[in-house]
Enzyme design. Structure first.
Site, PDB file in Angstrom:
ATOM      1  N   ARG A 439      -5.137 -33.473  -2.454  1.00  0.00           N
ATOM      2  CA  ARG A 439      -3.843 -33.145  -1.835  1.00  0.00           C
ATOM      3  C   ARG A 439      -3.961 -33.103  -0.302  1.00  0.00           C
ATOM      4  O   ARG A 439      -3.459 -32.194   0.346  1.00  0.00           O
ATOM      5  CB  ARG A 439      -3.304 -31.817  -2.369  1.00  0.00           C
ATOM      6  CG  ARG A 439      -1.787 -31.778  -2.383  1.00  0.00           C
ATOM      7  CD  ARG A 439      -1.243 -30.402  -2.658  1.00  0.00           C
ATOM      8  NE  ARG A 439       0.211 -30.448  -2.705  1.00  0.00           N
ATOM      9  CZ  ARG A 439       0.996 -29.415  -2.472  1.00  0.00           C
ATOM     10  NH1 ARG A 439       0.488 -28.237  -2.203  1.00  0.00           N
ATOM     11  NH2 ARG A 439       2.294 -29.532  -2.529  1.00  0.00           N
ATOM     12  N   ASP A 474      -1.972 -19.334  -3.283  1.00  0.00           N
ATOM     13  CA  ASP A 474      -2.167 -20.633  -3.924  1.00  0.00           C
ATOM     14  C   ASP A 474      -3.548 -21.201  -3.597  1.00  0.00           C
ATOM     15  O   ASP A 474      -4.197 -20.792  -2.627  1.00  0.00           O
ATOM     16  CB  ASP A 474      -1.071 -21.592  -3.439  1.00  0.00           C
ATOM     17  CG  ASP A 474      -0.652 -22.578  -4.506  1.00  0.00           C
ATOM     18  OD1 ASP A 474      -1.462 -22.871  -5.394  1.00  0.00           O
ATOM     19  OD2 ASP A 474       0.496 -23.076  -4.426  1.00  0.00           O
ATOM     20  N   ASP A 542       2.787 -25.502 -13.012  1.00  0.00           N
ATOM     21  CA  ASP A 542       3.911 -26.073 -12.259  1.00  0.00           C
ATOM     22  C   ASP A 542       4.949 -26.651 -13.210  1.00  0.00           C
ATOM     23  O   ASP A 542       6.040 -27.025 -12.791  1.00  0.00           O
ATOM     24  CB  ASP A 542       3.408 -27.189 -11.335  1.00  0.00           C
ATOM     25  CG  ASP A 542       2.754 -26.625 -10.089  1.00  0.00           C
ATOM     26  OD1 ASP A 542       2.826 -25.401  -9.877  1.00  0.00           O
ATOM     27  OD2 ASP A 542       2.154 -27.410  -9.327  1.00  0.00           O
TER      28      ASP A 542
HETATM   29  C1  GLA Z   1       1.476 -25.795  -5.688  1.00  0.00           C
HETATM   30  C2  GLA Z   1       2.145 -24.692  -6.475  1.00  0.00           C
HETATM   31  C3  GLA Z   1       3.643 -24.855  -6.390  1.00  0.00           C
HETATM   32  C4  GLA Z   1       4.078 -24.826  -4.944  1.00  0.00           C
HETATM   33  C5  GLA Z   1       3.337 -25.903  -4.166  1.00  0.00           C
HETATM   34  C6  GLA Z   1       3.607 -25.795  -2.687  1.00  0.00           C
HETATM   35  O1  GLA Z   1       1.663 -27.034  -6.283  1.00  0.00           O
HETATM   36  O2  GLA Z   1       1.690 -24.688  -7.788  1.00  0.00           O
HETATM   37  O3  GLA Z   1       4.296 -23.850  -7.123  1.00  0.00           O
HETATM   38  O4  GLA Z   1       3.823 -23.554  -4.414  1.00  0.00           O
HETATM   39  O5  GLA Z   1       1.933 -25.782  -4.359  1.00  0.00           O
HETATM   40  O6  GLA Z   1       2.919 -26.739  -1.960  1.00  0.00           O
END
Ligand code: GLA
Length: 784
Positions: A439, A474, A542
């Site tokens: 990412r 996160d 997600d």
């Molecule tokens: C991750 C999290 C999502 C969101 C994105 C933001 O994918 O799991 O819920 O917070 O990052 O970049």
């Protein structure tokens, strides 16, 4: 209770007994793990019998032909003494060999738990047994810790290895526990998957040889959760012998299940030996993470109930322990990176009107973070998006009557960031190789104290400045190059990273116990007991498609309670699956967890808004039951159904989620079964839900006196402003009748519509509320 008599150690919880003993050569022999036994029971009777030598065995001493470690059930086993099964250790001993032989030296019993120095562990246990083992020739000790948590039927285990010799000891593998269980035709259940398909439950028979469940990603991973289950092959949700295991650790984990030729199943779990190596100099010790085990004769639900109570009472800690979690709105799927203050305030105003309690600002508020290519590592608030700063924005959110929460990804850095330009050495990367990216980001080196200090200082200052009451922490990429220039031995990297993470979390959140922490790692890369020691709830995935969530939350529910599961209602068709699902089903799946919404509220129709307002009011009323009730996966006879149930702590209220995945033509009748209630009479009601007329499409003529174009503007407008109520059923009956099941109304079957037809179709669902009759009379204020 822990008792020791005639060299036999017995650990009792409310419903289980665990027995082992010292052998004549002072090894620890496992005797029994199962249902609570009478105090009189003799270890000699229960032990595996070895009355004839077994060919091809290597004996521990020549004089004892029957004493072969390979053929015994053990609590711990070494390399090089004739046991060829997987040893929990691989140690390069101070004498340069890989041969160890740990035998009993002493023991003591203490009240409560014994806190660990380097990692978090469970708390509030009843008693701890510490057994000291000593190697027969080197000055190395191994302390084995057993803690009983009587009411939750859990026993935890861990070890501490100590080098007292002048020469170094090298650890190449160090499990937290092992135990040998006689096979009961076991099946192994693991929670496996990947991004947006976390924690799917998989079953396989335990075969001869070794099956490994592990992670190498630097976190506990969405690939294989550290928790797993062993169950006799015909165990069901309500009956059968089921053992659950888990690890209080968020790093690379490893568990092995090995069935030997004599049908003994060895279970071991701990830190993954992959890329692991640890030096112990004289006087140093190494602590393994704590392993958790439970047993139930009441099937998978019995085992899960033990694990759920254990997590709620002995893992989750601090101000949010046992506390109802707020209903939140998260802006991520509503705006992604494309927002400014006024857009967010508009969203927050709408959220407040619907009953939301907490507004969470997700990714994109800092540095040059307008996409996932830049900004991670920086903490200056983006002044284009927030011209008056974060405090001013947070105050505005609070003025609306909402609490304020903020997203962070503190362990990461983008190469395009102020931090990386200034401190490239903060990032984890091989000194001579091009870094690999995930990412678009690199991992910060938490083995380094200056990196930990940077994170603690910057995160803390924003939290205090904006008076943040919730944090989403996160971690959006796996670690690849396990290298830190601060370490002499790179084999220590992955474990030191986790110790560094625990240090950072303790320093940030220890002084701020009011903050509710939700851990997230691209969804569920860190759904584990290690993180739950810091964060009372975890973002499961997600993927918020309710049909996918049925699989994800069912899998997680094997070992984790609903109070730990972040679950949101999002848009349909769904972001990742393109599946269209009714709003009611999205809510029904999410309310068996910590409810949130993650969609742009301004696009909701007036009917949709009313619907969400009612959902939130309903959830608040039964929130305690959804989050802390006794959660069970109900037995289903049809493979297109999933049924979840939660029963209140006083056993007088139950909520049942009845989900249909794909509809079947001319469905046979369904039953509502509710178990676990106290005796008495109950009312059962369907939660009223809107039936949107667009669901009927071309079938609209069946339900309306006038003919309308199913694609036309009239129907679309009518759908925004008008809905019908889905079939509501109401019954009264006893707890006993509910145990055997109440037949429900028929499902739609192509022969017409009336108010007593359940309109489930694909992905339809209902929630049924069951309440004791005198309770409901006091409590009947809820109106649709
Ligand atoms: C991750 C999290 C999502 C969101 C994105 C933001 O994918 O799991 O819920 O917070 O990052 O970049």
């Amino acid at each position: 209770m822990i008792s020791v008599k005639d060299n036999v150690f017995r650990l009792d919880t409310e419903n289980t007994t665990y027995i082992f003993r010292r052998t004549k050569f002072e090894h620890l022999e496992h005797i029994y793990y199962g249902t609570l036994l009478d105090t009189m029971e003799s270890a000699d009777v229960l032990a595996q019998k070895q009355t004839i030598p077994i060919g091809s065995s290597v004996n521990y001493t020549e004089s004892h032909q029957l004493y072969s470690l390979d053929n015994m059930c053990l609590e711990w086993s070494d390399n090089g003494r004739g046991d060829y099964r997987l040893s929990p250790t691989e140690l390069k001993m101070p004498d340069g060999t890989f041969v160890s032989d740990f035998v009993y030296a002493s023991h003591n019993i203490q009240d409560g738990c014994i806190t660990m120095n380097t990692l978090p562990s469970a708390y509030g246990g009843d008693q701890t047994l510490v057994i000291k083992l000593k190697d027969t020739s080197c000055s190395i000790t191994l302390d084995m810790y057993y803690t009983v948590f009587e009411k939750t039927d859990v026993i935890t285990r861990r070890v501490v290895l100590r080098n007292e010799s002048e020469k170094p000891l090298l650890i190449r593998r160090m499990m937290s526990m092992m135990v040998d269980l006689p096979d009961e035709n076991f099946s192994l259940y693991t929670l496996d998957g990947g991004w947006i398909k976390e924690a799917h439950l998989h079953k396989r028979p335990v075969e001869y040889g070794i099956t490994v469940n592990s992670s190498t990603t630097g976190d506990s991973s969405n690939r294989h959760n550290p928790g797993f289950i062993l169950a006799e092959s015909d165990a069901g949700q309500e009956a059968g012998h089921v053992y659950g295991f888990n690890l209080v650790y968020s790093g690379n984990h490893y568990s092995a299940v090995e069935k030997s030729g004599l049908d003994i199943v060895r279970v071991s779990l701990g830190i993954n030996p992959h890329c692991f190596e640890w030096n112990l100099a004289q006087g140093e010790s190494f602590e393994s993470p704590e392993a958790v085990m439970t047993y139930s004769q009441h099937g998978f639900n019995g085992m899960s109930h033990n694990m759920h109570s254990f997590v709620n009472q002995h893992i989750v800690r601090g101000n949010w322990k046992d506390k109802e979690r707020p209903v939140l709105l998260n802006n991520w799927e509503a705006t992604f990176f494309n927002f400014n203050e006024s857009k967010l305030l508009h969203l927050a105003k709408n959220a407040k009107k619907l009953g939301i309690e907490l507004f969470v600002l997700d990714d994109g508020w800092f540095g040059e973070r307008n996409s996932d290519k830049a900004g991670l590592g920086d903490y200056s608030v983006n002044s284009k998006k927030f011209p008056h700063g974060m405090k001013s924005f947070a105050d505005k959110i609070r003025m609306l009557g909402l609490d304020f929460g903020l997203w962070f990804e503190p362990e990461m850095v983008n190469q395009d960031s102020e931090l990386y330009r200034k401190h490239p050495e903060y990032a984890v990367q091989h000194p001579d190789k091009k870094p690999v990216l995930g990412r678009n980001q690199l991992v910060l080196d938490l083995c380094k104290s200056q990196v930990r200090d940077y994170i603690v200082k910057n995160v803390s200052s924003i939290l205090d400045e904006a008076n943040v009451s919730y944090v989403k922490w996160d971690m959006n990429r796996h670690i690849a190059e396990g290298y830190s220039s601060s370490l002499e031995n790179q084999g220590e990297f992955y474990h030191r990273y986790i110790m560094g993470l625990c240090d950072v979390l303790t320093r940030i959140f220890g002084p701020r116990p009011h903050i509710l922490l939700e851990s997230c790692s691209s969804g569920g890369n860190r759904f584990d007991l290690g993180m739950l020691c810091f964060s009372p709830q975890v973002w499961c995935s997600d993927d918020t498609d309710p049909v996918e969530r049925l699989k994800i939350q069912t899998g997680l529910s094997m070992l984790y309670p609903p109070s730990t599961m972040g679950a949101h209602v999002s848009e349909s068709p769904h972001q990742q699956t393109l599946r269209e699902t009714p709003l009611a089903t999205r809510f029904h799946a999410a309310c068996f967890g910590c409810l949130g919404y993650e969609l742009d509220l301004k696009y909701l129709s007036p009917e949709g808004k009313k619907d969400i307002e009612n959902q939130i009011a309903f959830y608040k009323k039964y929130r305690r039951v959804f989050q802390y009730g006794t959660f069970s996966r109900m037995k289903v006879s049809k493979d297109n159904k999933v049924i979840w149930q939660s029963v209140s702590e006083d056993k007088n209220t139950a909520v049942t989620g009845f989900f249909q995945t794909l509809s079947a033509a001319a469905e046979s009748g369904d039953k509502l079964i509710v178990t676990g209630l106290s005796q008495g009479r109950y009312t059962i009601r369907t939660r009223p839900q809107r039936l949107y007329i667009e669901r009927f499409g071309g079938l609209i003529k069946h339900i309306m006196p006038i003919e309308l174009n199913p694609e036309g503007i009239l129907l679309r407008t009518a759908n925004r402003h008008y809905s019908m109520t889905d079939c509501i059923e109401k019954y009264k009956c006893s707890a006993k009748a509910l145990c055997s099941g109440i037949p429900l109304c028929s499902q739609f079957s192509g022969t017409g519509y009336n108010k007593k037809v359940r309109m489930l179709g694909d992905f339809g669902s209902n929630i049924y509320i069951t309440e004791k009759i005198d309770m409901e009379e006091k409590n009947n204020d809820y109106q649709y």
